[in-house]
Design a protein around this motif. Structure first.
Motif, mmCIF file in Angstrom:
data_model
loop_
_atom_site.group_PDB
_atom_site.id
_atom_site.type_symbol
_atom_site.label_atom_id
_atom_site.label_comp_id
_atom_site.label_asym_id
_atom_site.label_seq_id
_atom_site.Cartn_x
_atom_site.Cartn_y
_atom_site.Cartn_z
ATOM 1 N N ALA A 11 0.987 -1.076 0.036
ATOM 2 C CA ALA A 11 -0.053 -0.105 0.033
ATOM 3 C C ALA A 11 1.015 1.387 0.052
ATOM 4 N N ARG A 12 0.319 2.259 -0.620
ATOM 5 C CA ARG A 12 1.361 3.439 -0.691
ATOM 6 C C ARG A 12 0.623 4.560 -0.080
ATOM 7 N N SER A 13 1.252 5.299 1.051
ATOM 8 C CA SER A 13 0.830 6.426 1.553
ATOM 9 C C SER A 13 0.876 7.616 1.062
ATOM 10 N N ARG A 14 0.309 8.618 1.213
ATOM 11 C CA ARG A 14 0.540 10.008 0.672
ATOM 12 C C ARG A 14 1.492 10.700 1.402
ATOM 13 N N ALA A 15 2.038 11.621 0.877
ATOM 14 C CA ALA A 15 3.059 12.485 1.549
ATOM 15 C C ALA A 15 2.470 13.379 2.313
ATOM 16 N N HIS A 16 2.641 13.897 3.546
ATOM 17 C CA HIS A 16 2.214 14.911 4.298
ATOM 18 C C HIS A 16 3.556 15.869 4.782
ATOM 19 N N GLY A 17 3.292 17.143 4.437
ATOM 20 C CA GLY A 17 4.379 17.947 4.664
ATOM 21 C C GLY A 17 5.721 17.576 4.268
ATOM 22 N N PRO A 18 6.772 17.355 5.328
ATOM 23 C CA PRO A 18 8.018 16.751 4.989
ATOM 24 C C PRO A 18 8.222 15.573 5.040
ATOM 25 N N THR A 19 6.886 14.885 5.424
ATOM 26 C CA THR A 19 7.243 13.249 5.267
ATOM 27 C C THR A 19 6.721 12.880 3.808
ATOM 28 N N THR A 20 7.786 11.881 3.432
ATOM 29 C CA THR A 20 7.497 11.523 2.014
ATOM 30 C C THR A 20 6.573 10.360 1.943
ATOM 31 N N ALA A 21 6.173 10.078 0.578
ATOM 32 C CA ALA A 21 5.052 8.876 0.486
ATOM 33 C C ALA A 21 6.039 7.560 0.548
ATOM 34 N N LEU A 22 5.473 6.447 1.350
ATOM 35 C CA LEU A 22 6.157 5.279 1.695
ATOM 36 C C LEU A 22 5.230 4.064 1.249
ATOM 37 N N TRP A 23 5.738 3.059 1.075
ATOM 38 C CA TRP A 23 5.406 1.840 0.698
ATOM 39 C C TRP A 23 5.083 1.159 2.194
ATOM 40 N N HIS A 24 3.919 0.565 2.227
ATOM 41 C CA HIS A 24 3.533 0.071 3.624
ATOM 42 C C HIS A 24 2.950 -1.453 3.380
ATOM 43 N N ALA A 25 2.930 -2.138 4.358
ATOM 44 C CA ALA A 25 2.155 -3.483 4.329
ATOM 45 C C ALA A 25 1.047 -3.318 4.884
ATOM 46 N N VAL A 26 0.117 -4.189 4.361
ATOM 47 C CA VAL A 26 -1.316 -4.105 4.789
ATOM 48 C C VAL A 26 -1.485 -5.937 4.914
#
Length: 72
Positions: A11-26
């Protein structure tokens, strides 16, 4: 006796402010065909959109460190 296997989806998260989008496990408790690209709660507790184009573990440098450790 029943056996349970864990299946993880990427799963791909969204970028929030200085945090980049990351790949996650579901952790998936249903057939992969039932995944519709909706947001799901990831192993580390983030909401991220499940994708069927990638498999977990992803071959990317931008994978969530917590998900990488917990979803082995």
């Amino acid at each position: 006796m029943t056996t349970q296997t864990l299946t993880f989806a990427a799963a791909r998260s969204r970028a929030h402010g200085p945090t980049t989008a990351l790949w996650h496990a579901v952790e998936v408790h249903r057939a992969p065909a039932d995944l519709d690209g909706a947001c799901e709660l990831t192993v580390c507790g983030t909401l991220a959109r499940v994708t069927t184009e990638e498999n977990w573990p992803v071959r990317a440098l931008d994978a969530c460190p917590a998900c990488t450790v917990q979803a082995r």
